[in-house]
Design a protein around this motif. Sequence first.
Motif, PDB file in Angstrom:
ATOM      1  N   ALA A 183       8.072   7.225   0.548  1.00 28.50           N
ATOM      2  CA  ALA A 183       8.586   6.158   1.419  1.00 28.50           C
ATOM      3  C   ALA A 183       9.820   6.629   2.171  1.00 28.50           C
ATOM      4  CB  ALA A 183       8.896   4.905   0.600  1.00 28.50           C
ATOM      5  N   VAL A 184      10.710   7.319   1.487  1.00 30.35           N
ATOM      6  CA  VAL A 184      11.930   7.841   2.112  1.00 30.35           C
ATOM      7  C   VAL A 184      11.584   8.867   3.192  1.00 30.35           C
ATOM      8  CG1 VAL A 184      13.972   9.288   1.668  1.00 30.35           C
ATOM      9  CG2 VAL A 184      13.469   7.342   0.185  1.00 30.35           C
ATOM     10  N   GLU A 185      10.525   9.644   2.955  1.00 29.56           N
ATOM     11  CA  GLU A 185      10.082  10.645   3.928  1.00 29.56           C
ATOM     12  C   GLU A 185       9.308  10.025   5.087  1.00 29.56           C
ATOM     13  OE1 GLU A 185       7.745  13.367   1.628  1.00 29.56           O
ATOM     14  OE2 GLU A 185       9.459  14.025   0.432  1.00 29.56           O
ATOM     15  N   GLY A 186       8.939   8.745   4.961  1.00 27.02           N
ATOM     16  CA  GLY A 186       8.151   8.099   6.004  1.00 27.02           C
ATOM     17  C   GLY A 186       6.685   8.470   5.955  1.00 27.02           C
ATOM     18  N   ARG A 187       6.219   8.882   4.790  1.00 24.53           N
ATOM     19  CA  ARG A 187       4.824   9.306   4.655  1.00 24.53           C
ATOM     20  C   ARG A 187       3.904   8.176   4.227  1.00 24.53           C
ATOM     21  NH1 ARG A 187       4.682  14.691   1.300  1.00 24.53           N
ATOM     22  NH2 ARG A 187       2.533  14.650   2.029  1.00 24.53           N
ATOM     23  N   VAL A 188       4.474   7.078   3.710  1.00 27.86           N
ATOM     24  CA  VAL A 188       3.664   5.917   3.312  1.00 27.86           C
ATOM     25  C   VAL A 188       4.322   4.646   3.825  1.00 27.86           C
ATOM     26  CG1 VAL A 188       2.700   7.010   1.229  1.00 27.86           C
ATOM     27  CG2 VAL A 188       4.795   5.669   1.047  1.00 27.86           C
ATOM     28  N   ALA A 189       3.493   3.658   4.099  1.00 26.95           N
ATOM     29  CA  ALA A 189       3.968   2.347   4.541  1.00 26.95           C
ATOM     30  C   ALA A 189       3.942   1.383   3.357  1.00 26.95           C
ATOM     31  CB  ALA A 189       3.072   1.833   5.661  1.00 26.95           C
ATOM     32  N   GLY A 190       4.534   0.225   3.565  1.00 27.57           N
ATOM     33  CA  GLY A 190       4.557  -0.793   2.515  1.00 27.57           C
ATOM     34  C   GLY A 190       3.173  -1.174   2.038  1.00 27.57           C
ATOM     35  N   ALA A 191       2.206  -1.237   2.943  1.00 28.96           N
ATOM     36  CA  ALA A 191       0.835  -1.589   2.552  1.00 28.96           C
ATOM     37  C   ALA A 191       0.244  -0.540   1.614  1.00 28.96           C
ATOM     38  CB  ALA A 191      -0.044  -1.751   3.786  1.00 28.96           C
ATOM     39  N   HIS A 192       0.592   0.722   1.819  1.00 30.46           N
ATOM     40  CA  HIS A 192       0.126   1.777   0.915  1.00 30.46           C
ATOM     41  C   HIS A 192       0.738   1.594  -0.472  1.00 30.46           C
ATOM     42  CE1 HIS A 192      -0.606   3.790   4.806  1.00 30.46           C
ATOM     43  NE2 HIS A 192      -1.641   4.307   4.168  1.00 30.46           N
ATOM     44  N   VAL A 193       2.041   1.307  -0.497  1.00 32.18           N
ATOM     45  CA  VAL A 193       2.726   1.106  -1.777  1.00 32.18           C
ATOM     46  C   VAL A 193       2.099  -0.072  -2.518  1.00 32.18           C
ATOM     47  CG1 VAL A 193       4.924   0.526  -2.889  1.00 32.18           C
ATOM     48  CG2 VAL A 193       4.880   2.122  -0.949  1.00 32.18           C
ATOM     49  N   ARG A 194       1.862  -1.173  -1.807  1.00 29.40           N
ATOM     50  CA  ARG A 194       1.267  -2.347  -2.459  1.00 29.40           C
ATOM     51  C   ARG A 194      -0.141  -2.036  -2.982  1.00 29.40           C
ATOM     52  NH1 ARG A 194       3.885  -4.456   1.911  1.00 29.40           N
ATOM     53  NH2 ARG A 194       1.977  -4.816   3.092  1.00 29.40           N
ATOM     54  N   ALA A 195      -0.914  -1.250  -2.244  1.00 33.64           N
ATOM     55  CA  ALA A 195      -2.258  -0.883  -2.694  1.00 33.64           C
ATOM     56  C   ALA A 195      -2.183  -0.032  -3.960  1.00 33.64           C
ATOM     57  CB  ALA A 195      -3.012  -0.138  -1.592  1.00 33.64           C
ATOM     58  N   VAL A 196      -1.256   0.905  -4.003  1.00 34.29           N
ATOM     59  CA  VAL A 196      -1.082   1.735  -5.197  1.00 34.29           C
ATOM     60  C   VAL A 196      -0.643   0.870  -6.371  1.00 34.29           C
ATOM     61  CG1 VAL A 196       0.332   3.558  -6.246  1.00 34.29           C
ATOM     62  CG2 VAL A 196      -0.687   3.902  -3.977  1.00 34.29           C
ATOM     63  N   LEU A 197       0.291  -0.046  -6.135  1.00 37.19           N
ATOM     64  CA  LEU A 197       0.757  -0.929  -7.211  1.00 37.19           C
ATOM     65  C   LEU A 197      -0.387  -1.763  -7.768  1.00 37.19           C
ATOM     66  CD1 LEU A 197       4.181  -2.147  -5.769  1.00 37.19           C
ATOM     67  CD2 LEU A 197       3.778  -0.446  -7.567  1.00 37.19           C
ATOM     68  N   GLU A 198      -1.282  -2.219  -6.899  1.00 31.61           N
ATOM     69  CA  GLU A 198      -2.435  -3.000  -7.344  1.00 31.61           C
ATOM     70  C   GLU A 198      -3.294  -2.180  -8.308  1.00 31.61           C
ATOM     71  OE1 GLU A 198      -6.316  -4.939  -5.201  1.00 31.61           O
ATOM     72  OE2 GLU A 198      -4.396  -5.102  -4.142  1.00 31.61           O
ATOM     73  N   VAL A 199      -3.494  -0.914  -7.996  1.00 34.02           N
ATOM     74  CA  VAL A 199      -4.279  -0.042  -8.874  1.00 34.02           C
ATOM     75  C   VAL A 199      -3.519   0.206 -10.176  1.00 34.02           C
ATOM     76  CG1 VAL A 199      -5.247   2.277  -9.132  1.00 34.02           C
ATOM     77  CG2 VAL A 199      -5.518   1.045  -6.962  1.00 34.02           C
ATOM     78  N   LEU A 200      -2.236   0.517 -10.077  1.00 41.89           N
ATOM     79  CA  LEU A 200      -1.448   0.826 -11.273  1.00 41.89           C
ATOM     80  C   LEU A 200      -1.338  -0.364 -12.221  1.00 41.89           C
ATOM     81  CD1 LEU A 200       1.450   2.960  -9.732  1.00 41.89           C
ATOM     82  CD2 LEU A 200      -0.598   3.772 -10.928  1.00 41.89           C
ATOM     83  N   GLU A 201      -1.283  -1.566 -11.658  1.00 45.22           N
ATOM     84  CA  GLU A 201      -1.186  -2.765 -12.500  1.00 45.22           C
ATOM     85  C   GLU A 201      -2.456  -3.011 -13.308  1.00 45.22           C
ATOM     86  OE1 GLU A 201      -0.061  -5.605  -9.542  1.00 45.22           O
ATOM     87  OE2 GLU A 201       2.034  -4.957  -9.569  1.00 45.22           O
ATOM     88  N   ALA A 202      -3.559  -2.374 -12.920  1.00 42.92           N
ATOM     89  CA  ALA A 202      -4.811  -2.530 -13.653  1.00 42.92           C
ATOM     90  C   ALA A 202      -4.890  -1.604 -14.867  1.00 42.92           C
ATOM     91  CB  ALA A 202      -5.996  -2.266 -12.716  1.00 42.92           C
ATOM     92  N   ILE A 203      -3.920  -0.710 -15.009  1.00 44.39           N
ATOM     93  CA  ILE A 203      -3.906   0.197 -16.161  1.00 44.39           C
ATOM     94  C   ILE A 203      -3.520  -0.607 -17.394  1.00 44.39           C
ATOM     95  CG2 ILE A 203      -2.811   2.221 -17.197  1.00 44.39           C
ATOM     96  CD1 ILE A 203      -2.366   3.283 -14.348  1.00 44.39           C
TER      97      ILE A 203
END
Length: 179
Positions: free
Chosen positions: A130-150
């Motif tokens: 995120a700091v590098e500008g390589r991902v947007a908020g929507a990407h972070v939220r999508a990853v969080l959705e997957v991680l929360e399923a663990i």
Amino acid sequence: MGSSVLASAAVGSADAVVAEKLSRLASVLDELAAVDVSLVSDAALVEATVEAERLALRTAGAVTDRLIVEASDRDLPRALGFRDVRNFMGHGLHIGDPAARHRVIASTGSFTTICGDRLPPSCPTLAGYAVEGRVAGAHVRAVLEVLEAIPGEVSAETKAAAEAQMAGYAVQFTPAEIT
């Protein structure tokens, strides 16, 4: 600069450094906005668009989100009369979806404990991207959705490896492809 606090900051102070950097950023943005992009070649236009978007993401991840975290750590939203940091983000900063943005900041921000210790981000790889500008908020939220399923019984090491792997996917894929 619109703020009298930043405009009147003492030379050499942290306030003055921030004021000067924001002023320079605003000046460069004004200069860039005045460029006639209709004269830019197709290849340069595509490259400039990609770079401008990356810089916009960096501004959010590396600057604005850090300022919001610091304001939250100092409990400034409440001191300013806002219900909480999300209310401050929506009404004070005019962020369109403050809950979604807060979710991103909560996972990528480095907050300070009540004892003054700085905590690392809960998703450190995502935070770096995120700091590098390589991902947007929507990407972070999508990853969080997957991680929360663990499942909760999965080890911390496995969860950390999953965060790093999913963050890598966030750089390569769209949010829809991630989920």
